[in-house]
Scaffold this active site. Structure first.
Site, mmCIF file in Angstrom:
data_model
loop_
_atom_site.group_PDB
_atom_site.id
_atom_site.type_symbol
_atom_site.label_atom_id
_atom_site.label_comp_id
_atom_site.label_asym_id
_atom_site.label_seq_id
_atom_site.Cartn_x
_atom_site.Cartn_y
_atom_site.Cartn_z
ATOM 1 N N GLU A 78 -40.820 18.431 -35.465
ATOM 2 C CA GLU A 78 -40.988 18.986 -36.812
ATOM 3 C C GLU A 78 -39.651 19.453 -37.377
ATOM 4 O O GLU A 78 -38.839 20.052 -36.664
ATOM 5 C CB GLU A 78 -41.947 20.180 -36.816
ATOM 6 C CG GLU A 78 -43.359 19.860 -36.398
ATOM 7 C CD GLU A 78 -44.126 18.995 -37.367
ATOM 8 O OE1 GLU A 78 -43.726 18.904 -38.550
ATOM 9 O OE2 GLU A 78 -45.134 18.416 -36.945
ATOM 10 N N THR A 79 -39.452 19.143 -38.648
ATOM 11 C CA THR A 79 -38.400 19.755 -39.453
ATOM 12 C C THR A 79 -39.111 20.440 -40.609
ATOM 13 O O THR A 79 -39.978 19.849 -41.251
ATOM 14 C CB THR A 79 -37.428 18.702 -40.003
ATOM 15 O OG1 THR A 79 -36.728 18.091 -38.911
ATOM 16 C CG2 THR A 79 -36.414 19.335 -40.944
#
Length: 256
Positions: A54-55
């Site tokens: 995840e970003t």
């Protein structure tokens, strides 16, 4: 030519007490939600560049108390809910002095989520939604596909959420020793697959799990906060309790 604005970011190992453990998330701090240079395609490209599970992107919302717009991206798509990146975002805000409060609210695709900094224990408490699990009348072809995806592991129950499938195996050891076939999981009618089992008698844990989402660029997620919104619902009905001590297994090299 105008100089492009730089993006401040930190990479945080969530659900860990030391570096190189837990689940890493890139937390990007944005100043202007209407910056044309940072449209959805740009956000997705940056998430692909980080290539983490995840970003996330934080944008402040002006108001009387700390509130931020929060969006989560895997390397290939935006998602509706992510636990570890939310925890990472809260940690960044609380630990760097970006907010002068012990509570922060995030405006997300899953609604308003709250994080509280518990100063006594220096912990962060997240208020996340329950993700209900429900029965689905899968056809034999689907069940055969699930079995093939899990390399013939014995399946004792199957439930679904709006986007994921929850598969219960016969034992804790079966989850740990599982050698999933990621190419077959990609063919299943779901965004991600949770595989879980109750703990053995006498264990300090209640249940264990693993999470696979190869279609979203995540072969196996090390620690998945959002999956536990569904896992907690499932096991609460099975165990008739609401408080759990859960363990997420990570076996990066057990794929076929």
């Amino acid at each position: 030519m105008a100089e492009k604005k730089r993006v401040k970011y930190l990479v945080v190992d969530a659900f860990a007490e030391s570096a190189f453990k837990g689940n890493p998330a890139a937390v990007c701090l944005l100043d202007d939600d209407n910056d044309n240079e940072r449209d959805d395609a740009w956000l997705q490209s940056l998430a692909a560049e980080f290539n983490l599970s995840e970003t996330c992107f934080l944008t402040p919302i002006i108001g009387d108390f700390p509130r931020f717009r929060l969006r989560w991206f895997t390397p290939v798509a935006e998602v509706d809910l992510c636990g570890h990146a939310t925890l990472a975002s809260a940690h960044v805000l609380f630990s760097t002095g970006l907010i002068d409060s012990e509570t922060v609210e995030f405006d997300t695709l899953s609604g308003a989520l709250t994080a509280k900094h518990l100063k006594i224990d220096d912990e962060i408490e997240l208020d996340f939604p329950v993700v209900p699990t429900f029965e689905v009348n899968y056809i034999d072809d689907d069940l055969s596909l699930f079995s093939k995806a899990l390399n013939g592991a014995t399946i004792v129950d199957v439930k679904a959420t709006k986007k994921d499938i929850l598969v219960v195996l016969s034992s804790w050891e079966a989850v740990i020793d599982l050698k999933p076939r990621l190419d077959e999981i990609s063919k299943c009618p779901c965004e991600g697959m949770m595989v879980t089992a109750s703990a053995s008698a006498g264990s300090t844990f209640d249940f264990c799990s693993r999470y696979f989402a190869p279609r979203f660029g995540i072969n196996e997620d090390p620690v998945t906060g959002s999956a536990h919104c569904a896992l907690a619902h499932y096991w609460s009905l099975k165990m008739n309790k609401c408080d759990f001590f859960a363990y997420q297994v990570l076996s990066l090299h057990r794929y076929t």
